[in-house]
Design a protein around this motif. Structure first.
Motif, mmCIF file in Angstrom:
data_model
loop_
_atom_site.group_PDB
_atom_site.id
_atom_site.type_symbol
_atom_site.label_atom_id
_atom_site.label_comp_id
_atom_site.label_asym_id
_atom_site.label_seq_id
_atom_site.Cartn_x
_atom_site.Cartn_y
_atom_site.Cartn_z
ATOM 1 N N ALA A 156 0.826 -1.199 0.000
ATOM 2 C CA ALA A 156 0.000 0.000 0.000
ATOM 3 C C ALA A 156 0.863 1.253 0.000
ATOM 4 N N ARG A 157 1.931 1.256 0.812
ATOM 5 C CA ARG A 157 2.816 2.424 0.853
ATOM 6 C C ARG A 157 3.532 2.625 -0.486
ATOM 7 N N GLN A 158 3.970 1.516 -1.067
ATOM 8 C CA GLN A 158 4.662 1.600 -2.357
ATOM 9 C C GLN A 158 3.726 2.121 -3.459
ATOM 10 N N GLU A 212 -5.358 2.312 -4.766
ATOM 11 C CA GLU A 212 -6.633 2.025 -4.096
ATOM 12 C C GLU A 212 -6.784 0.529 -3.826
ATOM 13 N N ALA A 213 -6.377 -0.323 -4.775
ATOM 14 C CA ALA A 213 -6.446 -1.771 -4.588
ATOM 15 C C ALA A 213 -5.530 -2.220 -3.454
ATOM 16 N N ALA A 214 -4.369 -1.601 -3.362
ATOM 17 C CA ALA A 214 -3.430 -1.957 -2.295
ATOM 18 C C ALA A 214 -3.982 -1.571 -0.924
ATOM 19 N N ARG A 215 -4.661 -0.431 -0.860
ATOM 20 C CA ARG A 215 -5.271 -0.014 0.411
ATOM 21 C C ARG A 215 -6.383 -0.985 0.825
ATOM 22 N N ALA A 216 -7.179 -1.451 -0.152
ATOM 23 C CA ALA A 216 -8.242 -2.411 0.157
ATOM 24 C C ALA A 216 -7.655 -3.730 0.658
ATOM 25 N N GLU A 217 -6.569 -4.170 0.050
ATOM 26 C CA GLU A 217 -5.915 -5.401 0.475
ATOM 27 C C GLU A 217 -5.396 -5.265 1.909
ATOM 28 N N LYS A 218 -4.849 -4.098 2.226
ATOM 29 C CA LYS A 218 -4.353 -3.862 3.582
ATOM 30 C C LYS A 218 -5.498 -3.874 4.596
ATOM 31 N N SER A 219 -6.635 -3.246 4.214
ATOM 32 C CA SER A 219 -7.796 -3.220 5.109
ATOM 33 C C SER A 219 -8.306 -4.632 5.369
#
Length: 379
Positions: A130-132, A162-169
């Motif tokens: 997500a950070r990357q 946005e996809a990376a943030r959803a994966e983190k959530s």
């Protein structure tokens, strides 16, 4: 007399047309037929007064009283009304189960936990991606303002972030629910897993009975018995072996459909708070007697004659101890009798047996036992 009222209305000697299944339907024209029948009775014989003057023994029913179907008791099992199976939301190996069956727990208390090694690693990986992705999206937006990349390139970078943030959530959600906590104060009814087991997501680990939901008595009844019950009716519950004192209960739920295996309906009776109550106790409930204020007005089906569609006739016990025909509008038929929508009031007395032997104005002798009526009819 040549013919009685029931025969004039087209009713056989068995007491008139019997009520079939479902609802009984329209025939206000029977009023005219009744009058015609009475006229025929008066003129078809030279001795019309002789039959009416005979005293006929009958059994009476007071409208509004129980029709006598709901009697006796039924057995059931005490349960907490809300017994909740608790499970993990993801696959994993059980690290610990900290309670045993019968333990009383408080709201928020930890009950079980998964091994979080893989779960924590997944959260760290998702956080890194997500950070990357967010850094790449910022870089693409900066290049776009300088005119070095297209807008499509920026939109693709934003979508990846946005996809990376959803994966983190999602990973954090799994991490948060790698521990099972009690949703409310209660008692552990069953411990369904042990440390070291690998479970699929949703597999129950603990069955928790919540004290806040209160205790209920669950009783399975045949359709005919359950059909006459109403929510809010009271009943008396007694416990076997004196496990708890007798107590008043109230119907709070009647199943909308039968159990496909047994054909019975489950009825729930709410029980008052009592420290002696335990899930699993066996108890007997005395079923409520009908006729409570506000409940449907019910009469025995044997009191009806000349029934057509949702109307029919009964013999009312009138002043002077004589029979008077009364037309009634009928409602639903159930295991406890026939509902009367109009034509009778609570407290009216009607003939409950022997209706096929009566005519208008017939003198009646009230007997206490239905067997006496059958004996008199045989004579």
């Amino acid at each position: 007399m040549g013919t009685n009222l029931a025969n004039a209305a087209g009713v056989g000697a068995a007491g008139g047309d019997r009520i079939g299944k479902g609802r009984i339907g329209t025939a206000w024209g029977l009023a005219a037929l009744l009058a015609a029948g009475l006229a025929l009775s008066a003129c078809a014989s030279g001795e019309p007064a002789k039959v009416a003057d005979e005293t006929v023994p009958v059994v009476l029913h007071r409208v509004g009283d129980s029709v006598g179907v709901r009697t006796g008791t039924a057995a059931g099992t005490v349960r907490l009304r809300r017994e909740t199976p608790l499970a993990f939301v993801s696959d994993g190996r059980v690290l610990s189960v900290s309670v045993r069956e019968g333990d009383v727990v408080r709201a928020g208390q930890q009950l079980a936990q998964l091994d979080r090694t893989a779960i924590d690693a997944a959260v760290q990986s998702a956080d890194s991606r997500a950070r990357q992705s967010e850094a790449e999206a910022r870089r693409q937006r900066d290049l776009y303002t300088k005119g070095w990349v297209t807008k499509a390139r920026v939109e693709a970078a934003d979508a990846a972030a946005e996809a990376a943030r959803a994966e983190k959530s999602s990973a954090q959600f799994t991490q948060r629910f790698a521990t099972i906590a009690a949703p409310a104060g209660g008692v552990v009814l069953q411990r369904l897993a042990e440390p070291g087991q690998t479970l699929a997501a949703g597999t129950p680990v603990i069955l928790l009975g919540e004290f806040s939901s209160g205790f209920v008595l669950r009783v399975r009844m045949p359709a005919g018995q359950a059909a006459g019950l109403r929510r809010g009716e009271g009943a008396t519950v007694t416990f076997r072996d004196g496990a708890a004192p007798p107590m008043a209960a109230r119907i709070i739920e009647i199943a909308g459909r039968a159990d496909p295996r047994t054909g019975t309906f489950q009825v729930e009776f709410a029980l008052p708070a009592n420290p002696a109550l335990r899930s699993g106790l066996i108890a007997d409930v005395a079923l409520p007697a009908g006729g409570a204020e506000g409940a449907p007005v019910l009469i025995p089906s044997t009191a009806l004659f000349s029934a057509r569609a949702d109307e029919g006739f009964v013999w009312r016990y009138a002043d002077g101890g004589v029979a008077r025909a009364q037309m009634v509008k009928l409602g639903a038929v159930s295991g406890e009798g026939v509902e009367v929508v109009s034509g009778l009031a609570r407290g009216d007395r009607i003939v409950a047996a022997g209706v096929n032997r009566l005519v208008e104005g017939q003198k009646l002798q009230v007997v206490a036992d239905p067997a006496q009526t059958r004996l008199a009819a045989a004579r």
